[in-house]
Structure formats: C-alpha cells, structure tokens
Design a protein around this motif. Structure first.
Motif, PDB file in Angstrom:
ATOM      1  N   LEU A 149      16.543  21.316   3.737  1.00 63.37           N
ATOM      2  CA  LEU A 149      17.236  20.595   4.809  1.00 63.37           C
ATOM      3  C   LEU A 149      17.474  19.136   4.433  1.00 63.37           C
ATOM      4  O   LEU A 149      18.518  18.561   4.748  1.00 63.37           O
ATOM      5  CB  LEU A 149      16.421  20.675   6.097  1.00 63.37           C
ATOM      6  CG  LEU A 149      16.372  22.044   6.787  1.00 63.37           C
ATOM      7  CD1 LEU A 149      15.403  22.016   7.954  1.00 63.37           C
ATOM      8  CD2 LEU A 149      17.761  22.460   7.260  1.00 63.37           C
ATOM      9  N   ALA A 150      16.489  18.529   3.752  1.00 66.72           N
ATOM     10  CA  ALA A 150      16.638  17.132   3.345  1.00 66.72           C
ATOM     11  C   ALA A 150      17.779  16.976   2.336  1.00 66.72           C
ATOM     12  O   ALA A 150      18.586  16.044   2.424  1.00 66.72           O
ATOM     13  CB  ALA A 150      15.327  16.623   2.751  1.00 66.72           C
ATOM     14  N   LEU A 151      17.861  17.913   1.391  1.00 61.65           N
ATOM     15  CA  LEU A 151      18.956  17.876   0.409  1.00 61.65           C
ATOM     16  C   LEU A 151      20.299  18.126   1.093  1.00 61.65           C
ATOM     17  O   LEU A 151      21.317  17.503   0.782  1.00 61.65           O
ATOM     18  CB  LEU A 151      18.712  18.921  -0.681  1.00 61.65           C
ATOM     19  CG  LEU A 151      17.569  18.620  -1.653  1.00 61.65           C
ATOM     20  CD1 LEU A 151      17.300  19.824  -2.548  1.00 61.65           C
ATOM     21  CD2 LEU A 151      17.904  17.401  -2.497  1.00 61.65           C
ATOM     22  N   GLN A 152      20.277  19.061   2.050  1.00 57.05           N
ATOM     23  CA  GLN A 152      21.494  19.369   2.801  1.00 57.05           C
ATOM     24  C   GLN A 152      21.964  18.145   3.580  1.00 57.05           C
ATOM     25  O   GLN A 152      23.159  17.826   3.617  1.00 57.05           O
ATOM     26  CB  GLN A 152      21.200  20.531   3.753  1.00 57.05           C
ATOM     27  CG  GLN A 152      22.385  21.003   4.576  1.00 57.05           C
ATOM     28  CD  GLN A 152      22.027  22.229   5.393  1.00 57.05           C
ATOM     29  OE1 GLN A 152      21.522  23.203   4.857  1.00 57.05           O
ATOM     30  NE2 GLN A 152      22.257  22.159   6.689  1.00 57.05           N
ATOM     31  N   ALA A 153      21.003  17.441   4.183  1.00 51.86           N
ATOM     32  CA  ALA A 153      21.343  16.241   4.944  1.00 51.86           C
ATOM     33  C   ALA A 153      21.939  15.171   4.043  1.00 51.86           C
ATOM     34  O   ALA A 153      22.882  14.471   4.417  1.00 51.86           O
ATOM     35  CB  ALA A 153      20.090  15.701   5.639  1.00 51.86           C
ATOM     36  N   THR A 154      21.395  15.047   2.823  1.00 50.99           N
ATOM     37  CA  THR A 154      21.901  14.065   1.869  1.00 50.99           C
ATOM     38  C   THR A 154      23.347  14.369   1.491  1.00 50.99           C
ATOM     39  O   THR A 154      24.197  13.475   1.413  1.00 50.99           O
ATOM     40  CB  THR A 154      21.028  14.045   0.602  1.00 50.99           C
ATOM     41  OG1 THR A 154      19.691  13.711   0.966  1.00 50.99           O
ATOM     42  CG2 THR A 154      21.548  13.019  -0.396  1.00 50.99           C
ATOM     43  N   GLN A 155      23.640  15.677   1.269  1.00 52.65           N
ATOM     44  CA  GLN A 155      25.007  16.070   0.911  1.00 52.65           C
ATOM     45  C   GLN A 155      25.984  15.795   2.050  1.00 52.65           C
ATOM     46  O   GLN A 155      27.089  15.312   1.839  1.00 52.65           O
ATOM     47  CB  GLN A 155      25.050  17.546   0.531  1.00 52.65           C
ATOM     48  CG  GLN A 155      24.440  17.846  -0.823  1.00 52.65           C
ATOM     49  CD  GLN A 155      24.862  19.207  -1.352  1.00 52.65           C
ATOM     50  OE1 GLN A 155      25.444  20.011  -0.631  1.00 52.65           O
ATOM     51  NE2 GLN A 155      24.555  19.468  -2.604  1.00 52.65           N
ATOM     52  N   VAL A 156      25.575  16.133   3.267  1.00 50.64           N
ATOM     53  CA  VAL A 156      26.448  15.908   4.420  1.00 50.64           C
ATOM     54  C   VAL A 156      26.707  14.421   4.615  1.00 50.64           C
ATOM     55  O   VAL A 156      27.816  13.993   4.903  1.00 50.64           O
ATOM     56  CB  VAL A 156      25.823  16.522   5.687  1.00 50.64           C
ATOM     57  CG1 VAL A 156      26.645  16.166   6.915  1.00 50.64           C
ATOM     58  CG2 VAL A 156      25.730  18.035   5.551  1.00 50.64           C
ATOM     59  N   LYS A 157      25.644  13.618   4.449  1.00 49.70           N
ATOM     60  CA  LYS A 157      25.792  12.168   4.606  1.00 49.70           C
ATOM     61  C   LYS A 157      26.766  11.611   3.579  1.00 49.70           C
ATOM     62  O   LYS A 157      27.623  10.777   3.887  1.00 49.70           O
ATOM     63  CB  LYS A 157      24.425  11.499   4.454  1.00 49.70           C
ATOM     64  CG  LYS A 157      24.446   9.991   4.689  1.00 49.70           C
ATOM     65  CD  LYS A 157      23.033   9.434   4.603  1.00 49.70           C
ATOM     66  CE  LYS A 157      23.037   7.928   4.878  1.00 49.70           C
ATOM     67  NZ  LYS A 157      21.672   7.358   4.798  1.00 49.70           N
ATOM     68  N   SER A 158      26.632  12.096   2.349  1.00 49.07           N
ATOM     69  CA  SER A 158      27.530  11.653   1.284  1.00 49.07           C
ATOM     70  C   SER A 158      28.974  12.054   1.592  1.00 49.07           C
ATOM     71  O   SER A 158      29.905  11.275   1.406  1.00 49.07           O
ATOM     72  CB  SER A 158      27.093  12.266  -0.053  1.00 49.07           C
ATOM     73  OG  SER A 158      27.995  11.918  -1.077  1.00 49.07           O
ATOM     74  N   GLY A 159      29.160  13.282   2.115  1.00 45.39           N
ATOM     75  CA  GLY A 159      30.498  13.748   2.468  1.00 45.39           C
ATOM     76  C   GLY A 159      31.087  12.967   3.620  1.00 45.39           C
ATOM     77  O   GLY A 159      32.287  12.683   3.652  1.00 45.39           O
ATOM     78  N   ALA A 160      30.218  12.593   4.585  1.00 43.02           N
ATOM     79  CA  ALA A 160      30.691  11.829   5.740  1.00 43.02           C
ATOM     80  C   ALA A 160      31.185  10.454   5.314  1.00 43.02           C
ATOM     81  O   ALA A 160      32.198   9.959   5.797  1.00 43.02           O
ATOM     82  CB  ALA A 160      29.569  11.700   6.770  1.00 43.02           C
TER      83      ALA A 160
END
Length: 359
Positions: free
Chosen positions: A96-107
């Motif tokens: 989930l932490a890695l997923q959150a990092t990817q989403v944040k980067s995409g945002a």
C-alpha cells in the motif's frame, strides 16, 4: 527453557511498533489528500480500526507470553497466529505504501499538465489510472477482507482464552512459578561480561555520594537469565567478603511489604518473628542492619507503587555506606521509581543459546 516461545513474545511486541508506524504513515498520506480519495486505496477509518485492534492485541501479549510458558498450547497457537498475521499485514502495508507513492507521483505529473484525475476507488482505480500503476502493487478487496477476518478471529480467541490486558502485577505464569532460591545454577552459559560489570557496581562505592543505600536493577525480558545471573553474583566470593550480611527474597507477583520484610529479617537473624506487626518487624530489621554493609536481592519484582517502595525501604537506610539491593524485573518503570540506573540484560548470543539447547 522454551527459548523460542520466550523470544516470540518480545519480538512481537517490537514488531507491533513497526506496524503502528506504517499505519500512521499511511494515515498521514490519506489525511494530506484534503477530501480526495486515499492514496493507499484504503480509507483512513479502516486504517484507524486496524490500529485500534492491534492496540487491543498488543495489550495482552505480556499475559500470553507468561501463559504459554506454562505449556498452554492454545495460547501458543494464538501467539503463532498473531505472528503470522503481523507478518502478512506488514507485507500488505508495504504494498500500500508503494502504491501510495506511485499515485502521488502520478498526481503531481497530472497537476503539471493541468489534468488531475481523482477517479480512485476504494480498492482499485479507473482504467486510465490503473494503467499507470504496477499491477503487482494493487491490493484487492479480498486481501483486505481477509486481514479484517483474521483480526476479528484473533480478538475473539483472545477473549475466549481470558487473556488480560497490561498485566504488570500478578499473572498466570508468575503465580505458577516456584519461588527461586539463592543457590546458583549448576550450568551457567555466557554472561561473563555482564557478571563482571555488575560485580564491579556491587563492590564499588559511588564517589562524592552521601547515599547509604544503592539499588542495582537487572532488567530484561522473561527467561533471559536475570535470576541466574543474580544467583551467581549473590554467591560470588568477592561479594561474600565485601558484605557483612546478605538476604534473598523471591518477590514474584505480589509486593507484600509485610511478608518481604519478614522473610529478610528471618534470613538475617534466623528468628521466626511470629506475632509481630509491620512496625515491629521493621524496627528489628533496622536494628539488625544498623551500621552494617548488606546485600539484599529482590528477585522478580513487578511493583510500580511508589508508596509501597517508600514503606519497604525505611529500615534499610540504617545500613552502612555501600549497602546494595539488587532488583531483577521485566518492568523498567519498577526501577525508575527510585531513580536507579538499570542494567539491561540482552538476549544470549546464538552460540550460548545453542549450548543451552544441547544441555
């Protein structure tokens, strides 16, 4: 000694702190979204519920650790399941932490182009958002529900096993424990450095100190060897020659000032002291210790009550300078009451642990 079981309780307590930190980090990431869907794909409310449930489980780990040592197989199975769940939950939180990092980067990338896509569901994304994520890092609703189910099962079994929260006094295991004696173990492995360091504290006086009495606390997890080390020190030739009188008491679950005082007085004087009240016992103990350099060992202490400590220690101030009281305990707050500097007893080395298993 059930070394694996003893270590398990301590490891779990430390590992839970890791989980708390990871949950807090994910919760903070979600909170920073300011009303937008969560980074992690799991709501802040669910993360908070997991934290509360883990708090409940963590609060009974000490009691579970005690009870498994009395060969309670159901408690041991419960602890095994808690361990497995903790490991699986950590894996999920890492994803989930890695997923959150990817989403944040995409945002951030979308913001720079003026196109912010908030279409992020509770357990997945819309088609365009999903294409930007590594498919191996997506957490399914089934995985989350499985963790929820296992958490609920462990809490239900905790209640059925009658595990108690925040046990710092009388416990199942300590109540079953036979009172230890001052006689040293026939086999003693490791602890040469620790023995030498504490011995030096016992037979040396603190410079520029007017204190008559010093407390030497030995602090460590259950089964790590606190009592065995104290027995070695108590019977050391230098200790015997340095102190005029010695006494040993296994305190264990209940810190009864009357009984402990009576045991020490009987050990020093050889008198039964029957019919005496606490005041009479303390007067006699004070007279017996007056002007003498003494060593008293209080083994397996749990008491954190300042008033009880104050009442108990009154007769000991009459001793000569250099008198010592060794306290063995699992609870650091026990020794902080008198401002004593604790000696932390760490786990044995792998070689020494292996040697114990061989014996």
């Amino acid at each position: 000694m059930a070394i694996v079981e003893i270590v398990l309780g301590s490891v779990l307590a430390s590992f839970f702190q890791v989980l708390f930190d990871k949950l807090a980090s994910l919760g903070l990431s979600n909170a920073q979204r300011e009303g937008a869907p969560p980074f992690s794909g799991i709501s802040t409310d669910l993360l908070n519920n997991w934290r509360k449930t883990l708090d409940t489980i963590n609060a009974v780990l000490d009691d579970a650790e005690d009870r498994q040592l009395s060969s309670n197989c159901l408690v041991k199975l419960w602890l095994d399941d808690v361990r497995d769940l903790a490991y699986d939950m950590e894996d999920l939180l890492d994803v989930l932490a890695l997923q959150a990092t990817q989403v944040k980067s995409g945002a951030k990338s979308s913001t720079s182009r003026g196109r912010i896509n908030w279409k992020f569901s509770c357990f997945g994304q819309d088609k365009s958002s999903r294409s930007n994520l590594n498919p191996c890092l997506l957490v399914s609703e089934t995985e989350v529900q499985e963790i929820n189910g296992r958490l609920e099962d462990i809490v239900i079994r905790k209640d059925r096993l009658s595990l108690r929260e925040n046990v710092v006094g009388k416990s199942y295991y300590t109540n079953q424990k036979l009172p230890s004696t001052s006689l040293p173990e026939t086999q003693f492995f490791g602890r040469k450095k620790e023995e030498a360091q504490i011995l030096e504290r016992l037979v040396s006086e603190v410079e520029n100190s007017d204190a008559t009495l010093s407390i030497v606390p030995i602090v460590g997890m259950g089964g790590v060897g606190k009592t065995a080390l104290a027995q070695r020190l108590y019977n050391d030739a230098r200790v015997k020659s340095y102190f005029e009188t010695r006494a040993w008491v296994c305190v264990s679950d209940v810190f009864d000032v009357f009984d402990i005082t009576k045991t020490i007085l009987r050990s020093i004087t050889g008198l039964s002291c029957e019919g005496e009240d606490l005041n009479g016992l303390q007067v006699k103990l004070k007279d017996s210790l007056s002007g003498k350099k003494f060593l008293v060992v209080l083994d397996d202490v749990w008491n954190e009550n300042y008033g009880k400590w104050t009442d108990f220690l009154k007769p000991f101030e009459a001793g000569a300078k250099g008198s010592k009281i060794i306290v063995t305990t699992r609870n650091l707050p026990v020794v902080s009451i008198r401002g004593a500097s604790p000696y932390h007893l760490e786990q044995l080395s792998l070689d020494n642990s292996t040697q114990i298993l061989k014996e």
